[in-house]
Design a protein around this motif. Structure first.
Motif, short mmCIF file in Angstrom:
data_model
loop_
_atom_site.label_atom_id
_atom_site.label_comp_id
_atom_site.label_asym_id
_atom_site.label_seq_id
_atom_site.Cartn_x
_atom_site.Cartn_y
_atom_site.Cartn_z
N GLU A 14 0.83 -1.21 0.00
CA GLU A 14 0.00 0.00 0.00
C GLU A 14 0.86 1.27 0.00
O GLU A 14 0.48 2.28 -0.57
N LYS A 15 2.04 1.17 0.59
CA LYS A 15 2.91 2.34 0.65
C LYS A 15 3.31 2.81 -0.75
O LYS A 15 3.30 4.00 -1.06
N ILE A 28 0.84 7.71 -6.17
CA ILE A 28 -0.19 8.76 -6.25
C ILE A 28 0.42 10.12 -5.91
O ILE A 28 0.16 11.11 -6.60
N GLU A 29 1.26 10.15 -4.90
CA GLU A 29 1.92 11.41 -4.54
C GLU A 29 2.75 11.95 -5.70
O GLU A 29 2.68 13.13 -6.03
N LYS A 84 -6.99 4.00 -6.24
CA LYS A 84 -7.30 3.77 -4.83
C LYS A 84 -8.31 2.64 -4.69
O LYS A 84 -8.20 1.78 -3.87
N LYS A 129 0.56 4.57 -2.50
CA LYS A 129 0.47 5.95 -2.00
C LYS A 129 1.56 6.83 -2.62
O LYS A 129 1.29 7.95 -3.08
N ASP A 130 2.80 6.30 -2.63
CA ASP A 130 3.92 7.08 -3.18
C ASP A 130 3.69 7.39 -4.66
O ASP A 130 4.02 8.48 -5.14
#
Lengths: 100, 100
Positions: free
Chosen positions: A89-90, A96-97, B100, A93-94
């Motif tokens: 999941e990290k 997406i960032e 997501k 997230k990265d």
DNA sequence: CAAACATATTGATAGTTTTCGATTTGTCAA
DNA sequence: TTGACAAATCGAAAACTATCAATATGTTTG
């Protein structure tokens, strides 16, 4: 996340089967039978189960899973003769960032 | 966003030059000279400016820009002989939501 | 209308990805 | 220690992507 990794993750996301795998791994208990020996999904789902569900060849899915692990979209854990895969999941997230 | 579009957007994101174009278009005034006739970037940046900055061939960049428009990552506006391209922030949001 | 410029298309070659069956390697359990 | 199962790797064919130079199409302006 750097550009190189971003590109590798993007490549993983360009294929229907790899996307399905990511979706399935979001809810392992809804998408896979309970594991006979382990009884939980803390390490994710073993490669054979994933391969069966895709209905593609073992070698293809092995290649997919390994490439997804290489770009860190998946985390793999070997337990005896099985290798379990779960989402990272990290990295999502990265990714997406970085995109933002 | 559906799966098909998600895959097409992902494909656009697998190439360094296309990523650079997306970055540049985030801050047109910082990355491009002011436009001689228009004087603003409300429609984005014209294809020739983008192509010059990439140092790749005109035909390649035309293909890139058109494919990025086709998957809706970019919005293009023809004004006379120029075509302006700008980011489609909505699709980027939709893409992130889908992921997501 | 013709020259000049912006953009799109075409056709080609080189490189990459997909996908498979076959083989190899790793691990367990009888 | 061998048989059975899981996973990785290899080698090959087909499909797709990248990239260019050349050419075609649009559009403006003298």
């Amino acid at each position: 996340m750097n550009e190189k990794q971003f590109i590798e993750v993007s490549k993983s996301l360009t294929n229907r089967t790899r996307l399905k795998i990511l979706e399935w791994l979001k809810e392992p208990d809804e998408n896979f039978p309970p594991h006979p020996t382990l009884g939980h999904f803390d390490f994710g789902v073993c490669g054979t189960f994933i391969q069966k569900k895709t209905e593609m060849s073992q070698s293809t899915i092995s290649t997919y899973l390994n490439s997804m692990e290489k770009c860190e979209l998946l985390i793999s854990t070997r337990k005896g003769k099985w290798t379990y895969f779960k989402r990272n999941e990290k990295i999502i997230k990265d990714y997406i960032e970085y995109l933002k």
